[in-house]
Design an enzyme around this catalytic site. Structure first.
Site, PDB file in Angstrom:
ATOM      1  N   LEU A  11       0.828  -1.258  -0.158  1.00  0.00           N
ATOM      2  CA  LEU A  11      -0.096  -0.033  -0.034  1.00  0.00           C
ATOM      3  C   LEU A  11       0.986   1.200  -0.008  1.00  0.00           C
ATOM      4  O   LEU A  11       1.651   1.482   0.885  1.00  0.00           O
ATOM      5  CB  LEU A  11      -1.028   0.119   1.137  1.00  0.00           C
ATOM      6  CG  LEU A  11      -1.846  -1.336   1.308  1.00  0.00           C
ATOM      7  CD1 LEU A  11      -2.963  -0.863   2.435  1.00  0.00           C
ATOM      8  CD2 LEU A  11      -2.432  -1.529  -0.099  1.00  0.00           C
ATOM      9  N   ARG A  18       1.762  15.402   6.107  1.00  0.00           N
ATOM     10  CA  ARG A  18       2.654  15.746   7.257  1.00  0.00           C
ATOM     11  C   ARG A  18       4.180  15.662   7.112  1.00  0.00           C
ATOM     12  O   ARG A  18       4.728  16.286   7.952  1.00  0.00           O
ATOM     13  CB  ARG A  18       2.280  14.759   8.497  1.00  0.00           C
ATOM     14  CG  ARG A  18       1.062  15.265   9.532  1.00  0.00           C
ATOM     15  CD  ARG A  18       0.851  14.246  10.435  1.00  0.00           C
ATOM     16  NE  ARG A  18       1.819  14.227  11.509  1.00  0.00           N
ATOM     17  CZ  ARG A  18       2.299  13.308  12.109  1.00  0.00           C
ATOM     18  NH1 ARG A  18       1.478  12.219  12.026  1.00  0.00           N
ATOM     19  NH2 ARG A  18       3.077  13.179  13.079  1.00  0.00           N
ATOM     20  N   LYS A  25       5.143  10.997   0.024  1.00  0.00           N
ATOM     21  CA  LYS A  25       5.973  10.373   1.013  1.00  0.00           C
ATOM     22  C   LYS A  25       6.812   9.250   0.820  1.00  0.00           C
ATOM     23  O   LYS A  25       7.921   9.066   1.612  1.00  0.00           O
ATOM     24  CB  LYS A  25       4.740  10.075   1.944  1.00  0.00           C
ATOM     25  CG  LYS A  25       5.343   9.294   3.485  1.00  0.00           C
ATOM     26  CD  LYS A  25       4.428   9.279   4.424  1.00  0.00           C
ATOM     27  CE  LYS A  25       3.162   8.150   4.276  1.00  0.00           C
ATOM     28  NZ  LYS A  25       2.499   7.980   5.503  1.00  0.00           N
ATOM     29  N   LYS A 336      34.912  13.416 -10.363  1.00  0.00           N
ATOM     30  CA  LYS A 336      33.561  13.073 -10.995  1.00  0.00           C
ATOM     31  C   LYS A 336      33.743  12.380 -12.313  1.00  0.00           C
ATOM     32  O   LYS A 336      34.501  12.680 -13.128  1.00  0.00           O
ATOM     33  CB  LYS A 336      32.901  14.238 -10.992  1.00  0.00           C
ATOM     34  CG  LYS A 336      31.427  14.065 -11.639  1.00  0.00           C
ATOM     35  CD  LYS A 336      30.931  15.204 -12.512  1.00  0.00           C
ATOM     36  CE  LYS A 336      31.468  15.009 -13.892  1.00  0.00           C
ATOM     37  NZ  LYS A 336      30.730  15.947 -14.989  1.00  0.00           N
ATOM     38  N   TYR A 372      34.338  21.906 -18.776  1.00  0.00           N
ATOM     39  CA  TYR A 372      33.036  22.447 -19.230  1.00  0.00           C
ATOM     40  C   TYR A 372      33.376  23.908 -20.032  1.00  0.00           C
ATOM     41  O   TYR A 372      33.830  24.682 -19.439  1.00  0.00           O
ATOM     42  CB  TYR A 372      32.059  22.882 -17.805  1.00  0.00           C
ATOM     43  CG  TYR A 372      30.810  23.234 -18.153  1.00  0.00           C
ATOM     44  CD1 TYR A 372      29.844  22.688 -19.221  1.00  0.00           C
ATOM     45  CD2 TYR A 372      30.014  24.492 -17.586  1.00  0.00           C
ATOM     46  CE1 TYR A 372      28.633  23.126 -19.487  1.00  0.00           C
ATOM     47  CE2 TYR A 372      28.839  24.769 -17.721  1.00  0.00           C
ATOM     48  CZ  TYR A 372      27.957  24.062 -18.826  1.00  0.00           C
ATOM     49  OH  TYR A 372      26.960  24.478 -19.036  1.00  0.00           O
ATOM     50  N   ARG A 425      52.665  28.880 -20.174  1.00  0.00           N
ATOM     51  CA  ARG A 425      52.553  29.916 -19.067  1.00  0.00           C
ATOM     52  C   ARG A 425      53.479  31.127 -19.552  1.00  0.00           C
ATOM     53  O   ARG A 425      54.341  30.875 -20.095  1.00  0.00           O
ATOM     54  CB  ARG A 425      53.013  29.582 -17.603  1.00  0.00           C
ATOM     55  CG  ARG A 425      54.476  29.116 -17.936  1.00  0.00           C
ATOM     56  CD  ARG A 425      55.036  28.302 -16.497  1.00  0.00           C
ATOM     57  NE  ARG A 425      56.402  28.216 -16.551  1.00  0.00           N
ATOM     58  CZ  ARG A 425      56.932  27.021 -15.689  1.00  0.00           C
ATOM     59  NH1 ARG A 425      56.410  26.145 -15.286  1.00  0.00           N
ATOM     60  NH2 ARG A 425      58.363  26.966 -15.899  1.00  0.00           N
TER      61      ARG A 425
HETATM   62  C1  UD1 Z   1      -3.046   1.583  10.522  1.00  0.00           C
HETATM   63  C2  UD1 Z   1      -3.881   0.550  11.065  1.00  0.00           C
HETATM   64  C3  UD1 Z   1      -3.563   0.490  12.657  1.00  0.00           C
HETATM   65  C4  UD1 Z   1      -2.056   0.329  12.785  1.00  0.00           C
HETATM   66  C5  UD1 Z   1      -1.354   1.557  12.083  1.00  0.00           C
HETATM   67  C6  UD1 Z   1       0.192   0.968  12.169  1.00  0.00           C
HETATM   68  C7  UD1 Z   1      -5.873   0.141   9.705  1.00  0.00           C
HETATM   69  C8  UD1 Z   1      -7.257   0.607   9.808  1.00  0.00           C
HETATM   70  N1  UD1 Z   1      -5.268   0.794  10.889  1.00  0.00           N
HETATM   71  O1  UD1 Z   1      -3.499   2.576  11.005  1.00  0.00           O
HETATM   72  O2  UD1 Z   1      -4.321  -0.448  12.933  1.00  0.00           O
HETATM   73  O3  UD1 Z   1      -1.548   0.201  14.270  1.00  0.00           O
HETATM   74  O4  UD1 Z   1      -1.722   1.409  10.680  1.00  0.00           O
HETATM   75  O5  UD1 Z   1       1.098   1.984  11.663  1.00  0.00           O
HETATM   76  O6  UD1 Z   1      -5.356  -0.293   9.022  1.00  0.00           O
HETATM   77  N2  UD1 Z   1      -3.297   3.691   2.578  1.00  0.00           N
HETATM   78  C9  UD1 Z   1      -3.844   3.702   1.457  1.00  0.00           C
HETATM   79  N3  UD1 Z   1      -5.110   3.855   1.122  1.00  0.00           N
HETATM   80  C10 UD1 Z   1      -6.150   4.361   2.031  1.00  0.00           C
HETATM   81  C11 UD1 Z   1      -5.592   4.374   3.302  1.00  0.00           C
HETATM   82  C12 UD1 Z   1      -4.379   3.924   3.972  1.00  0.00           C
HETATM   83  O7  UD1 Z   1      -3.061   3.247   0.473  1.00  0.00           O
HETATM   84  O8  UD1 Z   1      -7.140   4.731   2.004  1.00  0.00           O
HETATM   85  C13 UD1 Z   1      -2.390   3.285   3.243  1.00  0.00           C
HETATM   86  C14 UD1 Z   1      -1.263   4.251   3.711  1.00  0.00           C
HETATM   87  O9  UD1 Z   1      -0.484   5.043   2.755  1.00  0.00           O
HETATM   88  C15 UD1 Z   1      -0.448   3.594   4.500  1.00  0.00           C
HETATM   89  C16 UD1 Z   1      -1.033   2.575   4.930  1.00  0.00           C
HETATM   90  O10 UD1 Z   1      -2.063   2.296   4.123  1.00  0.00           O
HETATM   91  O11 UD1 Z   1       0.802   3.291   3.872  1.00  0.00           O
HETATM   92  C17 UD1 Z   1      -1.722   2.758   6.507  1.00  0.00           C
HETATM   93  O12 UD1 Z   1      -2.789   3.864   6.585  1.00  0.00           O
HETATM   94  P1  UD1 Z   1      -2.634   5.072   7.588  1.00  0.00           P
HETATM   95  O13 UD1 Z   1      -3.793   5.972   7.256  1.00  0.00           O
HETATM   96  O14 UD1 Z   1      -1.189   5.554   7.746  1.00  0.00           O
HETATM   97  O15 UD1 Z   1      -3.425   3.968   8.998  1.00  0.00           O
HETATM   98  P2  UD1 Z   1      -3.041   4.130  10.570  1.00  0.00           P
HETATM   99  O16 UD1 Z   1      -4.216   5.195  10.807  1.00  0.00           O
HETATM  100  O17 UD1 Z   1      -1.511   4.625  10.670  1.00  0.00           O
END
Ligand code: UD1
Ligand code: MG
Length: 450
Positions: A11, A18, A25, A336, A372, A425
């Site tokens: 994912l 942030r 990110k 380089k 260069y 020179r």
């Molecule tokens: C999630 C977990 C939480 C865990 C924590 C650990 C869930 C619901 N919660 O929470 O239990 O303790 O991670 O860090 O899974 N992402 C997507 N699409 C979305 C939402 C998220 O791709 O719609 C990806 C984000 O980029 C990230 C990951 O999923 O890489 C986690 O998402 P994030 O929103 O950070 O979840 P947390 O609230 O941290």
């Protein structure tokens, strides 16, 4: 028994707001390697198929993923509606029917292939779901793992947790393994009836449990599952990685008297009997052969350093610097895109770029390859055992033949044949008595005005 097939879903659709940065990110780096690349390399290590889920318009993330896993399928999550929704963006890959489905987050870069393998193991023993847990110093914000007698009953997101559930110290690291034949049935039953109105992947556990399937939690160290949402957390993960890299280098016999001051890249390769003095920085792509000494305050990136060579102090090797064996490359020398032959002495205050320097050549202090012309780069070729006098400017394109001499302070614009001497020179002029006459005149003038 035939090996179980595996699909890993990564994912990577994080917004990263942030981070307060323009780049996505997961393309931020630790140890000179992006977060995404760290995760994908661990995924590549365990083998099987991979699917990467990205946010709309993040073609750069897709490209970065393909660089490491060209076979990875890339899916776009059309809107950010939760971790289960993101996993289902890769439905087509899941439908192909792997034995094990692994789900990992691209913003959790310190995960090791060993832990990914460990997470799959319970599936082979008939569990439907395995979840990675850890005990963070501060559990705030994490999902809590509700367990009973070795079974994982549910994961409760903090926002939805009761006071008793919040007191649980075992938290969800976010990584999950699902048995392939149950995965879609479970994922399709997840609803967004929670505090954030998101489809939580974590609900898979309770759904599995309620359908009579079994889930289990495994534990790991916090340092392995640090998720990155801010620049501060990125720096913390960098510190963890640096500790790992330094320890591995020390274990392998590299000498560092102050390892905490040495910054390594994830792909830095160091040979035997290498000494690294304090305050040395390695960017990506550096290979250092046996017996090399890297003196303090040197910066190396994309460089190869041959056996027995001495670098620095205060040297800078930029991408494409290929330094041979037993070279002395000293202070305030920048190289380089250049081949520096065996035994070359290049000891002080020089720039050598887009060049080749033959074995045994001596490059005097202050020598500059002028590569260069304001529009294009040109090459300088220096032959074996050539001698370039101090403070010379070699105006490229130019060649200095084997064994040739360049007189100190020359500006060399034409090729120098092998064995020749080039002088470029102004000729020195002597005016006898000139300085004494000046001194007499000024002291006479001074007396008058007294
Ligand atoms: C999630 C977990 C939480 C865990 C924590 C650990 C869930 C619901 N919660 O929470 O239990 O303790 O991670 O860090 O899974 N992402 C997507 N699409 C979305 C939402 C998220 O791709 O719609 C990806 C984000 O980029 C990230 C990951 O999923 O890489 C986690 O998402 P994030 O929103 O950070 O979840 P947390 O609230 O941290
Ligand atoms: Mg998170």
């Amino acid at each position: 028994m035939p090996a179980r097939t595996c699909l890993t879903i990564v994912l990577a659709a994080g917004e990263g707001t942030r981070m307060r940065a323009s780049r996505p990110k997961v393309l931020h780096a630790i140890g000179g390697r992006t977060l995404l690349a760290h995760v994908l390399l661990a995924v590549r290590d365990i083998g099987g198929d991979a699917a990467v889920v990205i946010a709309p318009g993040q073609e750069r993330v897709a490209e970065a993923a393909r660089e490491i896993l060209p076979q990875a399928a890339v899916f776009v999550q059309s809107e950010r509606r939760g971790t289960a929704h993101a996993v289902l963006a890769a439905r087509a890959a899941i439908e192909r029917g792997a034995d094990d489905i692994l789900i990992v987050f691209a913003d959790t870069p310190l995960i090791t292939p060993q832990t990914l393998a460990r997470l799959r193991a319970p599936l082979a023993q008939g569990r439907a779901v395995a979840v990675l847990g850890f005990r963070p110093a501060d559990p705030g914000g994490y999902g809590r793992l509700v367990t009973q007698g070795g079974q994982l009953l549910a994961i409760r997101e903090e926002k939805d947790a009761s006071a008793a559930e919040r007191a649980i110290t075992l938290c969800n690291a976010g990584l999950m393994a699902l048995k392939g034949d149950n995965a879609l049935a479970i994922l399709d039953r997840i609803r967004d009836d929670n505090a954030k109105h998101e489809f939580y992947l974590t609900d898979a556990v309770e759904i599995a449990h309620k359908s009579g399937l079994s889930a289990v939690a495994l534990e790991t160290e916090e340092d392995e599952v640090r998720g990155i949402n801010s620049q501060g957390q990125l720096a913390e993960a960098e510190a963890v990685l640096q500790r790992r890299l330094r320890n591995a280098a020390l274990e392998a016999g590299v000498s560092m008297v102050a390892p905490d001051t040495v910054f390594l890249a994830a792909d830095t390769k160091l040979g035997k009997d290498v000494v690294i003095e304090p305050y040395v920085v390695f960017g990506p792509g550096v290979v250092v052969e046996d017996g090399v000494v890297i003196h303090s305050f040197s910066h190396l990136e994309g460089a190869h350093v041959g056996r027995g060579t001495s670098i620095g102090p205060y040297a800078r090797l930029r991408p494409g610097a290929r330094v041979g064996a037993n070279v002395r490359l000293g202070n305030f020398v920048e190289v380089k895109e250049a081949d520096i032959g065996d035994g070359v002495r290049l000891a002080h205050l020089s720039y050598v770029g887009d060049a080749s320097v033959g074995a045994g050549a001596l490059i005097g202090a202050g020598t500059i390859t002028c590569n260069y012309d304001g529009r294009e780069k040109h090459r300088t070729e220096i032959g074996e055992n050539a001698f370039i006098g101090s403070n010379s400017a070699l105006v490229a394109p130019v060649r200095v033949g084997d064994g040739a001499y360049v007189g100190t302070g020359s500006v060399v614009t034409d090729d120098v044949p092998a064995g020749a001497l080039a002088l470029g020179r102004g000729r020195q002029v002597i005016k006898e008595g000139w300085a004494s006459r000046l001194r007499n005149m000024t002291s006479a003038g001074k007396k008058k005005s007294d």
